[in-house]
Design a protein around this motif. Structure first.
Motif, short mmCIF file in Angstrom:
data_model
loop_
_atom_site.label_atom_id
_atom_site.label_comp_id
_atom_site.label_asym_id
_atom_site.label_seq_id
_atom_site.Cartn_x
_atom_site.Cartn_y
_atom_site.Cartn_z
N PHE A 56 -4.29 -1.16 0.75
CA PHE A 56 -4.52 -1.92 -0.07
C PHE A 56 -5.43 -2.39 -0.89
O PHE A 56 -6.16 -2.95 -0.68
CB PHE A 56 -3.46 -3.28 0.07
N ARG A 57 -5.94 -1.02 -1.97
CA ARG A 57 -7.05 -1.92 -2.94
C ARG A 57 -7.16 -2.57 -3.71
O ARG A 57 -8.35 -2.50 -4.68
CB ARG A 57 -7.95 -0.16 -3.11
N GLY A 58 -5.71 -3.30 -4.64
CA GLY A 58 -5.39 -3.61 -5.55
C GLY A 58 -6.35 -5.09 -5.11
O GLY A 58 -6.84 -5.80 -4.11
N PRO A 59 -6.36 -5.75 -6.37
CA PRO A 59 -6.52 -7.21 -6.45
C PRO A 59 -5.73 -7.99 -5.19
O PRO A 59 -4.35 -7.93 -5.71
CB PRO A 59 -6.59 -7.98 -7.54
N SER A 99 2.86 2.20 -4.92
CA SER A 99 1.61 3.09 -6.10
C SER A 99 1.79 1.90 -6.62
O SER A 99 1.16 1.76 -8.23
CB SER A 99 1.47 4.52 -6.54
N ARG A 100 3.47 1.74 -7.68
CA ARG A 100 3.14 0.97 -8.02
C ARG A 100 3.51 -0.65 -7.96
O ARG A 100 3.13 -1.04 -8.93
CB ARG A 100 5.13 0.77 -8.69
N VAL A 101 2.87 -0.73 -6.93
CA VAL A 101 2.23 -2.27 -6.79
C VAL A 101 0.81 -1.91 -7.05
O VAL A 101 -0.01 -1.20 -5.88
CB VAL A 101 2.24 -2.57 -5.63
N THR A 102 0.25 -2.96 -8.01
CA THR A 102 -0.99 -3.16 -8.64
C THR A 102 -2.04 -4.01 -7.92
O THR A 102 -3.10 -4.10 -8.06
CB THR A 102 -1.31 -2.93 -9.96
N GLY A 103 -1.47 -5.14 -7.89
CA GLY A 103 -1.62 -6.30 -6.40
C GLY A 103 -1.04 -6.95 -6.33
O GLY A 103 0.63 -7.32 -5.89
N LEU A 104 -1.54 -9.01 -5.62
CA LEU A 104 -0.80 -9.40 -4.57
C LEU A 104 -1.40 -10.52 -5.14
O LEU A 104 -1.89 -10.88 -4.76
CB LEU A 104 -0.91 -8.72 -2.97
N TRP A 133 0.77 -1.32 0.48
CA TRP A 133 0.05 0.09 -0.34
C TRP A 133 0.89 1.02 0.87
O TRP A 133 0.63 2.45 -0.60
CB TRP A 133 -1.58 0.00 1.21
N ARG A 134 2.17 1.03 0.04
CA ARG A 134 3.14 1.92 0.17
C ARG A 134 3.42 3.14 -1.27
O ARG A 134 4.33 3.50 -0.88
CB ARG A 134 4.26 2.21 1.27
N ALA A 160 -3.95 -6.27 8.82
CA ALA A 160 -4.72 -6.33 8.51
C ALA A 160 -4.62 -4.69 8.46
O ALA A 160 -5.64 -4.29 7.39
CB ALA A 160 -5.66 -6.25 9.97
N GLU A 161 -4.60 -3.81 9.08
CA GLU A 161 -4.04 -2.67 8.32
C GLU A 161 -3.37 -2.09 7.51
O GLU A 161 -3.65 -1.74 6.59
CB GLU A 161 -3.39 -1.40 9.50
#
Length: 310
Positions: free
Chosen positions: A231-234, A125-130, A122-123, A225-226
């Motif tokens: 994180f809002r990505g898929p 913006s390049r990370v869009t999925g996990l 979540w820190r 959990a936080e």
């Protein structure tokens, strides 16, 4: 013509980190960063990370797997998964330098690497999925509950246990003592003041490395959990059925108020593999995880969530 796989050495805070780039399609906009959990290195148990990277690259998805500081062939002191944010960021920087078309990064991690990826994602913006595989959410109480559920309960309903007990091959006093110890640990969170005063807890606190105040405020499950909330990505969540780590993850997230509703979000797909162990030691299990990852990458926002009960 560039080689399909390339070793890359890149710097971070005065150390030299080693990564392997699997190029995939030259114009790919999305790539997968494989974060390594400890104690292992970029190849993975049973060569899982290597095989996964080759499978994805063969379908055009670039992959970068690397050893963070103190692991594998990277220099520096060994560190825990909660202290590799900088390493992950440096690896993403290098991934994009060596594959300039990349705009979006999916972090793929097993065990504590999954947790590290979640804490980081979540820190940036390049990370869009996990892709989180058997995430590590360890507490003493959580581990004890997982043992009670996965080991002691199964023993009590096992015919072999009662046969061994009748034949004198099992010491009932030792078995009962072990069960009571696990039960006390599993219920320790109900009496936090008492738990903090135990010698074991005091010893752990004294031996624990110093952390920034942000980490010291909350236990790992709450921090995870936080991060999940932020994180809002898929997210693709893969859980082995024969694994204490996966059992503890499900038990902890089901019990913790901090996790209420987080596993019900439509951006989550859960894939249980009931027969698999923690490191997917069979080829068919590794292949299944690879196939799930590729299918999810092709359509990460599809909602195929289902209840997982390893």
């Amino acid at each position: 013509m560039p080689v399909a796989e390339q070793a890359v050495i890149f710097p971070h805070e005065g150390e030299q980190l080693l990564g392997i780039l699997h190029r995939g399609a030259a114009d790919a906009r999305l790539g997968v960063l494989v974060v390594v959990g400890g104690p292992q290195y970029r190849v993975g148990s049973h060569r899982q990370f290597l095989l996964l990277a080759r499978d994805l690259a063969a379908e055009g998805v670039p992959v970068f797997r690397f050893d963070y500081r103190g692991m594998g062939d990277s220099s520096g002191d060994m560190r825990g998964f909660e202290d590799i944010e900088g390493d992950i960021g440096a690896a993403i920087d290098q991934f994009q330098r060596t594959h300039p078309s990349l705009e979006q990064i999916v972090i793929w991690g097993l065990c504590d690497a999954a947790s590290a990826g979640l804490l980081y994602a979540w820190r940036d913006s390049r990370v869009t999925g996990l892709v989180l595989v058997n995430p590590w959410i360890r507490t003493e109480e959580g581990l004890a509950r997982a043992y009670l559920k996965s080991y002691y309960l199964q023993r009590l309903i096992s015919r072999d246990f009662w046969t061994s007990l009748a034949a004198g091959r099992v010491n009932p006093a030792n078995s009962l003592r072990s069960l009571l110890q696990m039960t006390r640990k599993a219920t320790a969170s109900r009496h936090p003041d008492k738990a903090r005063k135990t010698p074991a807890a005091q010893g752990e606190q004294a031996a624990a490395p110093s952390h920034p105040p942000r980490r010291a405020r909350q236990p790992l499950p709450e921090r995870m959990a936080e991060s999940w909330q932020r994180f809002r990505g898929p997210i693709l969540l893969v859980l082995s059925g024969q694994d204490l780590t996966a059992t503890e993850f499900l038990d902890t997230t089901n019990r913790s108020p901090a996790w209420r509703g987080l596993l019900e979000r439509p951006n989550l797909q859960v894939k249980p593999l009931p027969e698999a162990n923690h490191t997917f030691s069979r080829d068919e299990w590794r292949t299944q995880v690879s196939d799930w990852t590729l299918a999810w990458l092709e359509n990460p926002t599809a909602h195929h969530r289902r209840t997982a009960t390893p």
